[in-house]
Design a protein around this motif. Structure first.
Motif, PDB file in Angstrom:
ATOM      1  N   GLN A 352      23.759  -3.714 -42.671  1.00 24.46           N
ATOM      2  CA  GLN A 352      22.996  -3.183 -43.796  1.00 24.46           C
ATOM      3  C   GLN A 352      23.360  -1.722 -44.023  1.00 24.46           C
ATOM      4  N   LYS A 353      22.959  -1.201 -45.190  1.00 21.74           N
ATOM      5  CA  LYS A 353      23.148   0.228 -45.446  1.00 21.74           C
ATOM      6  C   LYS A 353      22.249   1.027 -44.505  1.00 21.74           C
ATOM      7  N   VAL A 354      22.748   2.166 -44.044  1.00 22.86           N
ATOM      8  CA  VAL A 354      22.032   2.957 -43.038  1.00 22.86           C
ATOM      9  C   VAL A 354      21.686   4.335 -43.578  1.00 22.86           C
ATOM     10  N   ILE A 355      20.847   5.029 -42.836  1.00 23.41           N
ATOM     11  CA  ILE A 355      20.611   6.462 -43.040  1.00 23.41           C
ATOM     12  C   ILE A 355      21.546   7.183 -42.091  1.00 23.41           C
ATOM     13  N   LEU A 356      22.462   7.968 -42.626  1.00 16.20           N
ATOM     14  CA  LEU A 356      23.511   8.605 -41.832  1.00 16.20           C
ATOM     15  C   LEU A 356      23.286  10.099 -41.744  1.00 16.20           C
ATOM     16  N   ILE A 357      23.347  10.630 -40.511  1.00 17.12           N
ATOM     17  CA  ILE A 357      23.358  12.072 -40.268  1.00 17.12           C
ATOM     18  C   ILE A 357      24.786  12.455 -39.930  1.00 17.12           C
ATOM     19  N   ALA A 358      25.378  13.367 -40.708  1.00 19.88           N
ATOM     20  CA  ALA A 358      26.791  13.702 -40.530  1.00 19.88           C
ATOM     21  C   ALA A 358      27.017  15.194 -40.748  1.00 19.88           C
ATOM     22  N   GLY A 359      28.251  15.640 -40.381  1.00 23.60           N
ATOM     23  CA  GLY A 359      28.642  17.039 -40.565  1.00 23.60           C
ATOM     24  C   GLY A 359      28.816  17.762 -39.246  1.00 23.60           C
ATOM     25  N   GLY A 360      29.724  18.737 -39.216  1.00 24.98           N
ATOM     26  CA  GLY A 360      29.965  19.505 -37.999  1.00 24.98           C
ATOM     27  C   GLY A 360      31.137  20.452 -38.168  1.00 24.98           C
ATOM     28  N   TYR A 361      31.922  20.585 -37.106  1.00 21.67           N
ATOM     29  CA  TYR A 361      33.068  21.505 -37.067  1.00 21.67           C
ATOM     30  C   TYR A 361      34.220  20.951 -37.897  1.00 21.67           C
ATOM     31  N   ASP A 362      34.910  21.817 -38.598  1.00 22.28           N
ATOM     32  CA  ASP A 362      36.005  21.401 -39.487  1.00 22.28           C
ATOM     33  C   ASP A 362      37.320  21.345 -38.712  1.00 22.28           C
ATOM     34  N   LYS A 363      37.880  20.127 -38.544  1.00 22.89           N
ATOM     35  CA  LYS A 363      39.170  19.945 -37.871  1.00 22.89           C
ATOM     36  C   LYS A 363      40.331  19.866 -38.856  1.00 22.89           C
ATOM     37  N   GLY A 364      40.055  20.127 -40.120  1.00 23.67           N
ATOM     38  CA  GLY A 364      41.121  20.088 -41.113  1.00 23.67           C
ATOM     39  C   GLY A 364      41.460  18.693 -41.587  1.00 23.67           C
ATOM     40  N   VAL A 365      40.580  17.714 -41.341  1.00 25.04           N
ATOM     41  CA  VAL A 365      40.817  16.324 -41.734  1.00 25.04           C
ATOM     42  C   VAL A 365      40.102  16.063 -43.063  1.00 25.04           C
ATOM     43  N   PRO A 366      40.749  15.432 -44.043  1.00 19.72           N
ATOM     44  CA  PRO A 366      40.106  15.190 -45.343  1.00 19.72           C
ATOM     45  C   PRO A 366      38.999  14.140 -45.250  1.00 19.72           C
ATOM     46  N   PHE A 367      38.026  14.239 -46.168  1.00 21.15           N
ATOM     47  CA  PHE A 367      36.882  13.326 -46.175  1.00 21.15           C
ATOM     48  C   PHE A 367      36.898  12.378 -47.374  1.00 21.15           C
ATOM     49  N   THR A 368      38.014  12.306 -48.095  1.00 18.71           N
ATOM     50  CA  THR A 368      38.070  11.510 -49.323  1.00 18.71           C
ATOM     51  C   THR A 368      37.715  10.046 -49.077  1.00 18.71           C
ATOM     52  N   GLN A 369      38.375   9.413 -48.097  1.00 21.02           N
ATOM     53  CA  GLN A 369      38.114   8.005 -47.810  1.00 21.02           C
ATOM     54  C   GLN A 369      36.702   7.810 -47.259  1.00 21.02           C
ATOM     55  N   LEU A 370      36.252   8.760 -46.445  1.00 20.50           N
ATOM     56  CA  LEU A 370      34.884   8.668 -45.907  1.00 20.50           C
ATOM     57  C   LEU A 370      33.867   8.684 -47.039  1.00 20.50           C
ATOM     58  N   GLY A 371      34.127   9.481 -48.084  1.00 21.23           N
ATOM     59  CA  GLY A 371      33.219   9.511 -49.231  1.00 21.23           C
ATOM     60  C   GLY A 371      33.026   8.135 -49.832  1.00 21.23           C
ATOM     61  N   LEU A 372      34.115   7.367 -49.972  1.00 17.40           N
ATOM     62  CA  LEU A 372      34.031   6.003 -50.501  1.00 17.40           C
ATOM     63  C   LEU A 372      33.217   5.099 -49.578  1.00 17.40           C
ATOM     64  N   GLU A 373      33.455   5.238 -48.253  1.00 17.72           N
ATOM     65  CA  GLU A 373      32.722   4.414 -47.285  1.00 17.72           C
ATOM     66  C   GLU A 373      31.229   4.719 -47.319  1.00 17.72           C
ATOM     67  N   ILE A 374      30.894   5.988 -47.462  1.00 14.48           N
ATOM     68  CA  ILE A 374      29.479   6.387 -47.490  1.00 14.48           C
ATOM     69  C   ILE A 374      28.795   5.806 -48.730  1.00 14.48           C
ATOM     70  N   VAL A 375      29.454   5.857 -49.883  1.00 11.06           N
ATOM     71  CA  VAL A 375      28.875   5.284 -51.099  1.00 11.06           C
ATOM     72  C   VAL A 375      28.599   3.792 -50.909  1.00 11.06           C
ATOM     73  N   ASP A 376      29.493   3.097 -50.206  1.00 14.31           N
ATOM     74  CA  ASP A 376      29.348   1.655 -50.001  1.00 14.31           C
ATOM     75  C   ASP A 376      28.326   1.295 -48.929  1.00 14.31           C
ATOM     76  N   ARG A 377      28.170   2.134 -47.910  1.00 17.55           N
ATOM     77  CA  ARG A 377      27.458   1.691 -46.711  1.00 17.55           C
ATOM     78  C   ARG A 377      26.257   2.547 -46.314  1.00 17.55           C
ATOM     79  N   VAL A 378      25.941   3.594 -47.071  1.00 14.81           N
ATOM     80  CA  VAL A 378      24.861   4.513 -46.690  1.00 14.81           C
ATOM     81  C   VAL A 378      23.818   4.584 -47.807  1.00 14.81           C
ATOM     82  N   LYS A 379      22.540   4.424 -47.437  1.00 18.33           N
ATOM     83  CA  LYS A 379      21.467   4.519 -48.430  1.00 18.33           C
ATOM     84  C   LYS A 379      20.930   5.942 -48.552  1.00 18.33           C
TER      85      LYS A 379
END
Length: 460
Positions: A352-379
């Motif tokens: 099911q869609k979840v409540i996600l707590i995210a964010g932290g130190y920047d390792k220089g990795v892009p979040f573009t694909q994660l943005g799509l996953e969050i829209v699909d799987r996070v309420k």
């Protein structure tokens, strides 16, 4: 290979420096000092932070150089670096150019360990796969040491090891970067962008990972993920036979899924090794971790031992770890989610869609694909830490984003994030901490972050 006694005797009369007074280097420092080696210990931390440790090492004969200028002048002939210090650091490059040799605690272990070495690397799944392999071997009655990037430093145990022992090692790209030896059995779980703040380029990161197998012999074994393009491409450079594992394809040879079970096909034929219903860990990524581990122990561990471990093994702390249920809401700690791919795997583990707590130190990795996953799987998305604005931007720019898909809240710290999640949660909801980032912006490491999160949740 030499024994540890022979190795230490070869250092007699040489000037040695050990950089870093962390957990992995302390056994090395003490071993060198007790062998009569002249050791200079360097660490960026000021003396007041290392007082007790510093005093102990000085009493054993070490010379200490602490504080901001700890790398100034490196006249020693042999330099042991801490894994967190890149070999491309200018001071180290200068020292090597002057003729100094660069090594590490893990490299010494590889040179002196008499037992059979099994190494696991990859962007995700290293710790769980390493732990499962070790549990398989223990269940089969083998004497097993677990270390590398997890557990205790094994250099202190090497003098007690014998040829029949197994050392199962989680190996990070930091540790592998300067390795010129490889384990007898090498596992690459997968490859995706990670640690680009340290390596600066994806090419350097991948090249470091390759050291887990580039120095193998033809009699050794390499385990690769057929479903992962980064891992699959490594096969062309293998110097020994490759065993593939795949969750998506039924392979002619290797480890694969068939009829809701993990199967293995090799020269002896095909057989069902592990029904999926026996695995206690959620998520497709954990099926892959079991597949990699089964491939690693093929011929070493009976299938009945594999099944016994699967039935009892509940996972490793901070990896989709159930914390508690409160008012019908289930809380999970996935603080190990230090990259977007780890967090994606976590989100895919829930039905099911979840409540996600995210964010932290920047390792220089892009979040573009994660943005799509969050829209699909996070309420509901609760963001905190240095990368909160970047993750929010990636979500808001993702296809499918709109009002309440998901709701987004910003919090000043982890305590505030837990409060926001609690306020948003309804009975039947799942709240998971899976930051997609390292913890260094607020915490010492992901373990500390996970412990703080669990404490905050228990206090609700």
């Amino acid at each position: 290979m030499s024994t540890i006694k022979e190795y230490l005797s070869e250092l007699s009369g040489r000037r040695v420096t050990v950089i870093g007074m962390g957990v992995s280097n302390i056994p090395l420092i003490k071993m060198l000092l007790r062998a009569g080696v002249e050791v200079t210990v360097r660490d960026r931390s000021p003396r007041e932070r290392l007082a007790e440790q510093a005093q102990e090492l000085e009493s054993l004969g070490a010379r200490l150089i602490l504080g901001e200028n700890y790398l100034k002048d490196l006249p020693e002939e042999l330099i042991f670096r801490t894994p967190g210090l890149s070999p491309n650091t200018p001071e180290l490059l200068d020292a090597v150019q002057r003729g100094a040799a660069l090594s590490s605690e893990m490299e010494v272990f590889f040179q002196t360990c008499p037992g059979r070495l099994i190494g696991v690397t990859g962007s995700d799944g290293k710790t769980t796969t390493t732990t499962i392999i070790a549990e398989f071997l223990k269940e089969a009655g083998k004497n097993v040491y677990v270390g590398g990037n997890i557990g205790r430093p094994l250099l202190a145990d090497v003098a007690d090891m014998v040829e029949e022992d197994y050392a199962v090692l989680e190996l990070s790209s930091f540790q592998l970067m300067t390795m010129d030896q490889s384990p007898h059995i090498a596992v690459v779980t997968n490859i995706s962008p990670n640690h680009l703040d340290y390596h600066h380029t994806m090419e350097e990161y991948v090249q470091a990972k390759k050291n887990i197998f580039l120095h193998q012999s033809p009699e050794d074994r390499l385990i690769l993920n057929f479903d992962n393009p980064g891992a699959r491409s490594m096969a062309s450079e293998a110097v020994c036979p490759v065993t593939w594992f795949s969750r998506k394809w039924q392979l002619d040879e290797g480890v694969y899924l068939r009829d809701e079970a993990i199967w293995l096909t090799n020269e002896q034929g095909s057989r069902e090794v592990l029904p999926l219903e026996l695995i206690q860990l959620p998520g497709d990524h954990n099926i892959e971790n079991y597949m990699a581990a089964i491939a690693a122990v093929d011929g070493l561990v009976p299938d009945k031992c594999v099944r016994a471990v699967a039935l009892r093994f509940k996972g490793v702390e901070h990896r989709i770890e159930f914390v508690r249920e409160l008012d019908g809401v289930r809380w999970y700690n996935d603080s190990i989610g230090t990259s977007p791919t780890r967090t994606t795997a976590c989100l895919e583990s829930f039905p099911q869609k979840v409540i996600l707590i995210a964010g932290g130190y920047d390792k220089g990795v892009p979040f573009t694909q994660l943005g799509l996953e969050i829209v699909d799987r996070v309420k509901t998305l609760v963001l905190t830490g240095d990368t909160a604005p970047a993750i929010r931007q990636a979500v808001e720019q993702a296809d499918g984003y709109g009002p309440h898909t998901p709701d987004i809240f910003m919090a000043g710290d982890l305590a505030g994030a837990v409060k926001e999640a609690r306020a948003a949660a309804q009975p039947g909801d799942i709240v998971v901490l899976s930051p997609a980032c390292a913890a260094f912006d607020r915490f010492k490491n992901f373990m500390e972050r996970g412990q703080v999160f669990k404490q905050l949740v228990q206090e609700l």
